[in-house]
Scaffold this active site. Structure first.
Site, mmCIF file in Angstrom:
data_model
loop_
_atom_site.group_PDB
_atom_site.id
_atom_site.type_symbol
_atom_site.label_atom_id
_atom_site.label_comp_id
_atom_site.label_asym_id
_atom_site.label_seq_id
_atom_site.Cartn_x
_atom_site.Cartn_y
_atom_site.Cartn_z
ATOM 1 N N GLU A 50 0.907 -1.374 -0.071
ATOM 2 C CA GLU A 50 0.148 0.152 -0.028
ATOM 3 C C GLU A 50 0.751 1.276 -0.001
ATOM 4 O O GLU A 50 0.538 2.144 0.637
ATOM 5 C CB GLU A 50 -1.041 0.069 1.289
ATOM 6 C CG GLU A 50 -1.859 -1.204 1.205
ATOM 7 C CD GLU A 50 -2.774 -1.243 2.390
ATOM 8 O OE1 GLU A 50 -2.635 -0.507 3.467
ATOM 9 O OE2 GLU A 50 -3.417 -2.338 2.306
ATOM 10 N N CYS A 51 1.857 1.181 -0.602
ATOM 11 C CA CYS A 51 2.789 2.413 -0.714
ATOM 12 C C CYS A 51 2.659 3.173 -2.108
ATOM 13 O O CYS A 51 2.151 2.454 -3.028
ATOM 14 C CB CYS A 51 4.297 1.758 -0.794
ATOM 15 S SG CYS A 51 5.490 3.076 -0.640
ATOM 16 N N SER A 52 2.988 4.249 -2.079
ATOM 17 C CA SER A 52 2.891 4.883 -3.396
ATOM 18 C C SER A 52 3.922 4.395 -4.338
ATOM 19 O O SER A 52 3.959 4.886 -5.625
ATOM 20 C CB SER A 52 3.165 6.456 -3.268
ATOM 21 O OG SER A 52 4.507 6.692 -2.473
ATOM 22 N N TYR A 53 4.991 3.782 -3.841
ATOM 23 C CA TYR A 53 6.108 3.207 -5.009
ATOM 24 C C TYR A 53 5.651 1.875 -5.319
ATOM 25 O O TYR A 53 6.335 1.071 -6.083
ATOM 26 C CB TYR A 53 7.292 3.248 -4.211
ATOM 27 C CG TYR A 53 8.005 4.584 -3.693
ATOM 28 C CD1 TYR A 53 8.249 5.258 -4.450
ATOM 29 C CD2 TYR A 53 7.897 5.050 -2.732
ATOM 30 C CE1 TYR A 53 9.046 6.494 -4.463
ATOM 31 C CE2 TYR A 53 8.434 6.118 -2.271
ATOM 32 C CZ TYR A 53 8.939 6.913 -3.006
ATOM 33 O OH TYR A 53 9.573 8.208 -2.771
ATOM 34 N N THR A 54 4.470 1.338 -4.782
ATOM 35 C CA THR A 54 4.180 -0.258 -5.002
ATOM 36 C C THR A 54 4.076 -0.484 -6.404
ATOM 37 O O THR A 54 4.461 -1.390 -7.017
ATOM 38 C CB THR A 54 2.924 -0.609 -4.206
ATOM 39 O OG1 THR A 54 2.793 -0.281 -3.003
ATOM 40 C CG2 THR A 54 2.406 -1.971 -4.469
#
Ligand SMILES: *[C@@H]1O[C@H](CO)[C@@H](O)[C@H](O)[C@H]1NC(C)=O
Length: 189
Positions: A50-54
């Site tokens: 759930e990361c913006s980098y995922t």
């Protein structure tokens, strides 16, 4: 005499320690030796769902895993280690992480057991796996999701990349390392 013996054992232990000498846990809790990856160039990544980098990272990691091993050669390996330590962005179970990654990205590399990737000074904290102590000591510890650690075929940590550095930027370094160890042709650089 005893001192010299202890010193000798200490030095031998340090010398024998390389990335592929460690054992980690797969998502079902089984011990897995990293020896099976020795001889390849490896990219270790601490992942979270759930990361913006995922999305960008998973898509690119699946892409390079396939591209660099094209023609059924087996020279490059992505290894993913989920952790909930940064922003609680990997909240779900190991089973859920596996199913989600297969469904969303059709992953073609192993995702190991969810756990610690940095030491936490809190009570009942997950124990830091030895391989993550090693990666941190050799370069620097992750301070967020999606750090990348580039490992050579002998298990030396070549370089660490922060989450802001995308896979496209790491790709030339991977290819240079593959070429250095004669795992790809010069024409592929
Ligand atoms: C994994 O290895 C550790 C250390 O050798 C051992 O204590 C543990 O029982 C093993 N776990 C499994 C599931 O085999």
């Amino acid at each position: 005499m005893i001192f010299i013996w202890i010193l000798f054992i200490g030095i031998t232990n340090v010398m024998s320690e390389d990335f592929y000498s460690f054992t980690v846990k797969d998502w079902q809790g089984n011990n897995v030796s990293l020896e099976q990856y020795r001889g390849k160039v490896t990219l270790v990544v601490n992942v979270a769902s759930e990361c913006s980098y995922t999305d960008s990272h998973y898509e690119a990691l699946v892409g390079i895993q396939e591209k660099l091993n094209k023609g059924n050669r087996n020279v490059f390996q992505v290894l993913a280690f989920p952790s909930n330590q940064f922003g609680n962005q990997e909240p779900n179970s190991d089973r859920h992480i596996q199913a989600w990654a297969k469904d969303m990205f059709d992953i073609n590399f192993p995702i190991f057991a969810k756990g610690a990737v940095v030491k936490e000074e809190v009570e009942n904290a997950d124990e830091l796996p030895d391989v993550w102590r090693f990666l941190s000591e050799k370069t620097e510890p992750p301070n967020w999701n999606f750090w990348k650690y580039l490992i050579d075929p002998n298990g030396n940590v070549v370089q660490a990349y922060s989450p802001q550095i995308n896979i496209r930027q790491v790709y030339p370094d991977i290819k240079k390392l593959l070429f250095k160890y004669n795992l790809i042709d010069k024409s592929e650089l």
